[in-house]
Scaffold this active site. Structure first.
Site, PDB file in Angstrom:
ATOM      1  CD  GLU A   4      -7.647   9.538   5.029  1.00 63.06           C
ATOM      2  OE1 GLU A   4      -6.983   9.996   4.085  1.00 63.06           O
ATOM      3  OE2 GLU A   4      -8.446   8.605   4.894  1.00 63.06           O
ATOM      4  CB  SER A   5      -0.988   8.158   4.631  1.00 63.00           C
ATOM      5  OG  SER A   5      -1.511   8.868   3.535  1.00 63.00           O
ATOM      6  CB  CYS A  19      -0.905  -0.032   1.230  1.00 62.33           C
ATOM      7  SG  CYS A  19      -1.735   1.532   1.545  1.00 62.33           S
ATOM      8  CE  LYS A  36     -10.637  -4.381   3.565  1.00 61.97           C
ATOM      9  NZ  LYS A  36     -11.221  -3.141   3.139  1.00 61.97           N
ATOM     10  CB  VAL A  44      -3.871  -0.280   5.830  1.00 68.05           C
ATOM     11  CG1 VAL A  44      -4.180  -1.365   6.811  1.00 68.05           C
ATOM     12  CG2 VAL A  44      -3.843  -0.781   4.394  1.00 68.05           C
TER      13      VAL A  44
HETATM   14  N1  GSH Z   1      -6.574   8.319   1.922  1.00 66.98           N
HETATM   15  C1  GSH Z   1      -6.098   7.122   2.556  1.00 66.98           C
HETATM   16  C2  GSH Z   1      -6.016   6.016   1.510  1.00 66.98           C
HETATM   17  C3  GSH Z   1      -5.765   4.648   2.120  1.00 66.98           C
HETATM   18  C4  GSH Z   1      -6.021   3.518   1.124  1.00 66.98           C
HETATM   19  O1  GSH Z   1      -6.508   3.748   0.009  1.00 66.98           O
HETATM   20  N2  GSH Z   1      -5.703   2.272   1.544  1.00 66.98           N
HETATM   21  C5  GSH Z   1      -5.953   1.118   0.715  1.00 66.98           C
HETATM   22  C6  GSH Z   1      -4.692   0.274   0.481  1.00 66.98           C
HETATM   23  S1  GSH Z   1      -3.480   1.152  -0.424  1.00 66.98           S
HETATM   24  C7  GSH Z   1      -6.907   0.161   1.432  1.00 66.98           C
HETATM   25  O2  GSH Z   1      -6.858  -0.013   2.635  1.00 66.98           O
HETATM   26  N3  GSH Z   1      -7.779  -0.482   0.644  1.00 66.98           N
HETATM   27  C8  GSH Z   1      -8.679  -1.456   1.116  1.00 66.98           C
HETATM   28  C9  GSH Z   1     -10.098  -1.065   0.880  1.00 66.98           C
HETATM   29  O3  GSH Z   1     -10.373   0.090   0.512  1.00 66.98           O
HETATM   30  O4  GSH Z   1     -10.962  -1.934   1.059  1.00 66.98           O
HETATM   31  C10 GSH Z   1      -4.750   7.414   3.227  1.00 66.98           C
HETATM   32  O5  GSH Z   1      -4.070   8.362   2.796  1.00 66.98           O
HETATM   33  O6  GSH Z   1      -4.385   6.726   4.195  1.00 66.98           O
END
Ligand code: GSH
Length: 201
Positions: A62-63, A10, A37, A50
């Protein structure tokens, strides 16, 4: 101690891993399989995604928000500029990165995206990255001569260019040189998961 729930491929989790390693303090990383998950992820993050950072009773998602918290909690080395004006500019850059580049990264990371959506995302990323490339003929990093949080946020996309099938033209050479500078940092290398290492040979 801080615990980061992190996806092994990710790009958003990679941002937080980089900051944790830049700070060099004690932390724990829990690898999350985003296709399987853990049930408590949805409790920690209403979007069920995540990365998630947990420290005692603080739970953050949120990163960029996670990273600003780590930066304020462990100020050395400081990754957001100290000066309020530069700090505000930094936040604006972070916002624009999300809006203009990482919305397209989301499309490429989403297994449900169609081929057409993916192609459009690749084109938008190629265009956006080519546009910012000339900046790096004049300066080493996004905000100037100092490495900052904005470089952290951009780095995971640059690492994935081949992996995403994005080929930049000659005019993007300064950007690719800048990317190599980021990839050589100790914290960047330490933060890579085996799956991410395999994305570039
Ligand atoms: N805006 C969020 C984006 C986080 C994100 O898109 N995570 C993805 C993995 S790269 C995730 O957990 N995807 C699983 C899902 O949406 O079910 C951040 O900046 O943390």
């Amino acid at each position: 101690m801080m615990t980061l729930y992190s996806g092994i491929t990710c790009p958003f989790s990679q941002r937080c891993r980089i900051v944790l390693f830049e700070k060099g303090m004690d932390f724990e990383i829990k690898d999350v399989d985003i296709f399987n998950k853990p049930e408590d992820l949805a409790v920690m993050n209403p979007y069920n995604q995540v990365p998630v950072l947990v420290e005692r009773d603080l739970v953050l998602h949120e990163s960029n928000i996670i990273n600003e918290y780590i930066d304020e909690r462990f100020p050395h080395p400081q990754l957001m500029p100290a000066d309020p004006v530069q700090r505000a500019r930094g936040r604006l850059f972070l916002y624009r990165l999300e809006r203009e580049l990482f919305t397209h990264v989301q499309v490429l990371e989403n297994a449900a995206s169609t081929k057409k959506e993916q192609e459009r995302a690749r084109e938008a990323l190629t265009e956006g990255l080519t546009l910012i490339a000339p900046v790096f003929t004049k300066q080493k990093f996004v905000l100037g001569e100092e490495f900052s949080m904005i470089d952290v946020s951009l780095a995971p996309l640059l690492w994935r260019l081949d992996h995403y099938g994005i080929k930049l033209g000659k005019s993007a050479a300064p950007l690719l040189k800048y990317a190599e500078r980021l990839f050589q940092r100790d914290a960047f290398i330490e933060a890579l998961t085996p799956a991410e290492k395999a994305m570039r040979r």
